[in-house]
Design an enzyme around this catalytic site. Structure first.
Site, PDB file in Angstrom:
ATOM      1  N   ASP A 231      13.389  38.611  86.849  1.00 32.71           N
ATOM      2  CA  ASP A 231      13.839  38.777  85.468  1.00 32.71           C
ATOM      3  C   ASP A 231      15.366  38.746  85.381  1.00 32.71           C
ATOM      4  O   ASP A 231      16.052  39.352  86.205  1.00 32.71           O
ATOM      5  CB  ASP A 231      13.324  40.147  84.979  1.00 32.71           C
ATOM      6  CG  ASP A 231      13.455  40.347  83.494  1.00 32.71           C
ATOM      7  OD1 ASP A 231      12.842  39.582  82.737  1.00 32.71           O
ATOM      8  OD2 ASP A 231      14.175  41.279  83.091  1.00 32.71           O
ATOM      9  N   GLU A 282      10.970  36.793 106.322  1.00 31.06           N
ATOM     10  CA  GLU A 282      10.354  37.643 107.348  1.00 31.06           C
ATOM     11  C   GLU A 282       8.830  37.581 107.254  1.00 31.06           C
ATOM     12  O   GLU A 282       8.125  37.990 108.170  1.00 31.06           O
ATOM     13  CB  GLU A 282      10.776  39.114 107.151  1.00 31.06           C
ATOM     14  CG  GLU A 282      12.253  39.386 107.359  1.00 31.06           C
ATOM     15  CD  GLU A 282      12.634  40.762 106.807  1.00 31.06           C
ATOM     16  OE1 GLU A 282      11.723  41.581 106.520  1.00 31.06           O
ATOM     17  OE2 GLU A 282      13.837  40.989 106.647  1.00 31.06           O
TER      18      GLU A 282
HETATM   19  C1  NOJ Z   1      13.331  38.594  80.135  1.00 32.09           C
HETATM   20  C2  NOJ Z   1      11.910  38.953  79.850  1.00 32.09           C
HETATM   21  O1  NOJ Z   1      11.119  37.803  79.918  1.00 32.09           O
HETATM   22  C3  NOJ Z   1      11.899  39.600  78.501  1.00 32.09           C
HETATM   23  O2  NOJ Z   1      10.603  39.764  77.999  1.00 32.09           O
HETATM   24  C4  NOJ Z   1      12.629  40.915  78.602  1.00 32.09           C
HETATM   25  O3  NOJ Z   1      12.714  41.501  77.324  1.00 32.09           O
HETATM   26  C5  NOJ Z   1      14.046  40.706  79.131  1.00 32.09           C
HETATM   27  N1  NOJ Z   1      14.095  39.805  80.242  1.00 32.09           N
HETATM   28  C6  NOJ Z   1      14.640  42.016  79.576  1.00 32.09           C
HETATM   29  O4  NOJ Z   1      13.993  42.472  80.727  1.00 32.09           O
END
Ligand code: NOJ
Length: 572
Positions: A231, A282
């Site tokens: 993310d 790893e």
């Molecule tokens: C990207 C994620 O896909 C989204 O749903 C989220 O709100 C933001 N990152 C923050 O984590």
């Protein structure tokens, strides 16, 4: 028309069931895989509380086998107060009771692997939840402490520190800083949150943070996951000194824009992924890292998948391309140049849980910045009936392209964005942080319909659903599409089966001349044969060459390809 030839890996992917410890550079599963995104809240609810869960996923794995995907990616199911639907993690190594238990995850992994389906989980390293024990400790420990140094705490500007440390804005709207009340009851330091105020950003220059995430990676790798979708992979490192962003960012997306932003795409972030690459190495079995990095060009995106970094990066420039033949041709060509140039597969994606579903988005008549969503009062409402047709054609193009493709749950049913959700049902923090100016992402997150005649269309045995489902979704339910050969479900199944049998996903793409500017025409030479793809993005029917139709996005008769239709033709 430009003519070009681009090459990706020519090796055919090993079957997903092979989880060999043997590394075969160039033929790893993730180079060609079709990866299905499960958004657990909205996929299948076994417990009946109206929120999807892990046992619900396990019970539906056979449906994914019959669809024909190679792998799944699960959005977060970790312990979380769910302020951002689980992207606010309170414990990275436990399952939220809403979704089940660690034992449920182990079972799901075993059942998926037993069916030859690989499993990627979501990793959220930019920020935690404010309920994470580290953040609670940081609040209690006070300024200057080692506990605060795991996050981005700073003194405020102004005489009494009453102004935020800089001018950064949250992606979800409003300032990116929140001031805390110290133990003595006085207003104190500020902490950075690029997203909601309940999502404090970690300080990635701190070795303690770096070590903790190595531990988290190993925790899930030891349980057998096949990789991670990372993310906000472009956001972990912030520019030294946290300078103001000039001009002030409009903060209208998860990133992107062409200008330099002091918190997106900083050079130091790449060292983190080189480190993680070594951690994954790893382990056996071709584990993969996939970057969620919202960057404006494929060239910038390709920096995340250099040989010693991540393995894949979402191709958001492709997702953001309008239904326009020249623009689509350009982004495909760019992608097939830029990703293989660093040894990575191109990836392709049209929908996910953050954007307007492509069955609506491709028929919008006004700009819709990523993350804003659409509601009843949004400008540029989709043209009725056009969106699904274009979506089916767009997917038909996408699944022929060399590289790995992502499919978001429900797109195989042709689900549209739910535009008319009641205001009081909306839950996206974007909706609240912009005082209802931006609708946010709830419209693409509505629980999916399985059974036309069951409560909640079979999503939940009790009929409960955390977001209300439209009253007219019965014809879109999987059960209703099963018996209809022209349904979107059968289109996806045919595309995926033919992709597999012909070896599409790998191979060489060559653009074909002579079809006109509004037509996408290319030939892919794959291991199992050659396929010609023609997509009519214009306004007039297009004459097709005489050839066997392998798959068509719409039924049609004669040799004329209708508007907003794409076809795969067998080619000598
Ligand atoms: C990207 C994620 O896909 C989204 O749903 C989220 O709100 C933001 N990152 C923050 O984590």
């Amino acid at each position: 028309m430009d003519a070009m030839t681009s090459t990706t890996t020519s090796a055919f992917a090993p079957s997903a069931a092979e989880n060999s410890d043997e590394r075969r550079p160039g033929s790893e599963w993730w180079r060609t895989a079709v990866i299905y995104q499960i958004y657990p809240r909205s996929f299948a609810d076994a417990s009946g509380d109206g929120i999807g869960d892990i046992p619900g996923i396990t019970a539906r794995l056979d449906d994914l086998v019959s669809l024909g995907v190679d792998a799944v990616w699960l959005s977060p199911f970790y312990r979380s107060p769910q302020n951002d639907a689980g992207y606010d993690v309170a414990d990275y190594c436990d399952v939220d009771p809403l979704f089940g238990t660690l034992a449920d995850v182990d079972e799901m992994l075993a059942e998926a692997h037993g069916r030859g389906i690989r499993v990627i989980v979501d990793l959220v390293p930019n920020h935690s939840s404010d309920r994470h024990v580290w953040f609670q400790e940081a609040l209690a420990a006070g300024p200057g402490s080692a506990e605060r140094a795991r996050y981005m705490f700073r003194d405020g500007r102004g005489e009494d520190g009453e102004l935020p440390p800089n001018n950064w804005e949250s992606v979800f709207g409003g300032p990116a800083w929140t001031r805390v009340t110290e133990a003595d009851g006085r207003p104190g330091q500020w902490y950075l949150h690029l997203f909601d105020s309940s999502q404090p950003d970690f300080d990635w220059s701190n070795p303690v943070v770096q070590e903790e995430f190595r531990r988290i990676l190993r925790f899930w790798l030891d349980r057998g996951v096949d990789g991670f979708r990372v993310d906000v992979a472009h956001g972990l490192v912030k520019s030294d000194g946290l300078p103001d962003h000039l001009p002030a960012v409009d903060a209208d997306s998860m990133g992107g824009g062409d200008e330099d932003v002091p918190y997106w795409g900083q050079e130091g972030v790449h060292e983190i992924y080189r480190d993680w690459n070594r951690v994954l190495a790893e382990y056996g079995g071709d584990r993969a890292l996939c970057a969620e990095a919202w960057l404006p060009t494929v060239d910038k995106t390709a920096l995340w998948v250099r040989p010693d970094e991540m393995h894949q990066a979402f191709n958001f420039p492709y997702l953001m391309t309008a239904w326009d033949a020249a623009a689509i041709r350009e982004v495909i060509s760019e992608s097939l140049r830029a990703f293989p140039a660093v040894g990575a597969p191109a990836t392709w994606v049209l929908s996910n849980h953050d954007v307007v579903r492509h069955a609506s988005r491709l028929a919008l008549t006004a700009e819709n910045p990523q993350g804003h969503g659409i509601g009843p009062d949004s400008p540029g409402q989709p043209i009725p009936d056009v969106g699904l047709r274009r979506a089916r054609a767009a997917t038909t193009v996408m699944l022929a392209l060399p590289g790995s493709a992502y499919v978001y749950q429900g797109e195989e049913l042709g689900l549209p964005e739910v535009i008319d959700l009641p205001d009081d049902a909306r839950q996206d923090p974007t909706w609240f942080r912009t005082a209802h100016e931006r609708y946010g992402r709830d419209g693409c997150r509505v629980p999916i319909p399985w059974d036309a005649d069951a409560p909640a269309y079979g999503f939940s045995p009790t009929g409960a659903s955390w977001l209300p489902q439209p009253a007219d979704w019965a014809p879109l339910a999987r059960s209703a599409q099963e018996g209809d050969a022209d349904s979107t479900l059968w289109l996806y199944r045919s595309l995926l089966a033919t992709r597999r049998s012909t070896g599409l996903g790998a191979g060489t793409l060559e653009w074909l001349d002579g079809y006109g500017e509004d037509v996408l025409a290319f030939r892919v030479q794959a291991e199992g044969g050659a396929v010609t793809v023609i997509a009519n993005v214009g306004t007039e029917p297009v004459a097709l060459p005489a050839a066997t139709v392998l798959v068509a996005s719409e039924p049609f008769e004669g040799g004329l390809l209708p508007v907003d239709t794409a076809v795969w033709l067998a080619t000598d």
